[in-house]
Design an enzyme around this catalytic site. Structure first.
Site, PDB file in Angstrom:
ATOM      1  N   HIS A   1      -4.438 -11.021   8.255  1.00 44.94           N
ATOM      2  CA  HIS A   1      -3.320 -11.916   7.950  1.00 44.94           C
ATOM      3  C   HIS A   1      -3.636 -13.289   8.536  1.00 44.94           C
ATOM      4  CE1 HIS A   1       0.750 -12.952   6.819  1.00 44.94           C
ATOM      5  NE2 HIS A   1       0.777 -13.657   7.941  1.00 44.94           N
TER       6      HIS A   1
ATOM      7  N   ILE B   1       0.866  -1.187   0.000  1.00 46.01           N
ATOM      8  CA  ILE B   1       0.000   0.000   0.000  1.00 46.01           C
ATOM      9  C   ILE B   1       0.898   1.231   0.000  1.00 46.01           C
ATOM     10  CG2 ILE B   1      -1.688   1.293   1.399  1.00 46.01           C
ATOM     11  CD1 ILE B   1      -2.811  -1.186  -0.022  1.00 46.01           C
TER      12      ILE B   1
HETATM   13  C1  GAR Z   1      -7.070 -14.901   3.381  1.00 49.44           C
HETATM   14  O1  GAR Z   1      -6.872 -16.087   4.102  1.00 49.44           O
HETATM   15  C2  GAR Z   1      -6.238 -13.781   3.953  1.00 49.44           C
HETATM   16  O2  GAR Z   1      -6.054 -13.898   5.342  1.00 49.44           O
HETATM   17  C3  GAR Z   1      -4.929 -13.991   3.228  1.00 49.44           C
HETATM   18  O3  GAR Z   1      -5.305 -14.316   1.917  1.00 49.44           O
HETATM   19  C4  GAR Z   1      -6.537 -15.040   1.954  1.00 49.44           C
HETATM   20  C5  GAR Z   1      -7.463 -14.451   0.907  1.00 49.44           C
HETATM   21  O4  GAR Z   1      -8.590 -15.262   0.753  1.00 49.44           O
HETATM   22  N1  GAR Z   1      -4.121 -12.798   3.267  1.00 49.44           N
HETATM   23  C6  GAR Z   1      -2.779 -12.843   3.304  1.00 49.44           C
HETATM   24  O5  GAR Z   1      -2.148 -13.891   3.255  1.00 49.44           O
HETATM   25  C7  GAR Z   1      -2.107 -11.480   3.397  1.00 49.44           C
HETATM   26  N2  GAR Z   1      -0.714 -11.603   3.720  1.00 49.44           N
HETATM   27  P1  GAR Z   1      -9.871 -14.711  -0.035  1.00 49.44           P
HETATM   28  O6  GAR Z   1      -9.372 -14.118  -1.352  1.00 49.44           O
HETATM   29  O7  GAR Z   1     -10.736 -15.914  -0.266  1.00 49.44           O
HETATM   30  O8  GAR Z   1     -10.537 -13.672   0.825  1.00 49.44           O
END
Ligand code: GAR
Length: 190
Positions: free
Chosen positions: A106, A90
């Protein structure tokens, strides 16, 4: 006051969909007004379309352009930014314009398993390899460093020695579904 949320997402979009649906109910204090993605093929695009939320696809360069981003935020009257599986940094000008009003989820118990390259299944693989007995989710404000803002909320779940990374991922998605919209709602009502 009804807050207008922009969700930034790069992937499947299950969290984005869950947050949109949560705030679509009557008498909530916010609406998801805009989805921003850097990947036009991401699942989040179709999910948002189905739910009637406008989607803007921007390149990394456009996201880092203050004129483009700030006028987009102004046009949609955005008061809060939620990162839900967004994989780009960001830009600092956005953090400065939304102090404490950009939050990220996260999929681990930060400070464990955070940092560059730690996203999605990579996190769950690292958790399984480290033979952790618990893992969880962290919702935090966004600062200029990856995964290093103020922690607002954590929830945890057990990890069994036999759990695969995919099984851990399912547990994490359940926690995210259960908690993320409520944490956003509480934050906005402060
Ligand atoms: C989620 O589990 C989120 O916590 C993770 O990506 C996934 C997205 O799932 N974020 C990270 O790893 C950030 N570092 P989604 O697209 O189904 O919401």
């Amino acid at each position: 006051m009804t807050h207008r949320i922009a969700i930034f997402a790069s992937g499947n979009g299950s969290n984005a969909e869950n947050i949109i649906r949560h705030f679509n109910h009557h008498r909530r204090n916010a609406r998801v007004a805009l989805i921003i993605t850097n990947r036009p093929e991401a699942g989040v695009v179709e999910r948002a379309r189905q739910l009637g939320v406008p989607v803007k696809t921007l390149t990394r360069t456009e996201i880092h352009n203050p004129e483009i981003m700030l006028s987009l935020m102004k046009e949609h009257d955005i008061s809060m930014i939620v990162l839900a599986g967004f994989l780009l940094m960001i830009p600092e000008f956005l953090i400065d314009n939304y102090p404490g009003r950009i939050i990220n989820i996260h999929p681990s118990l930060l400070p464990k398993f955070g940092g560059k390259g730690m996203y999605g299944i990579h996190v769950h693989r690292a958790v399984a390899e480290a033979r952790e007995t618990v893992t969880g989710i962290t919702i935090h404000t966004v600062s200029a460093q990856y995964d290093q803002g103020t922690i607002l909320f954590q929830a945890q779940t057990d990890v069994r020695p036999t759990d695969t990374p995919e099984e851990i991922e399912t547990k994490i998605h359940n926690l995210e579904r259960q908690h993320f919209p409520q944490v956003i709602e509480q934050l906005l009502s402060r």
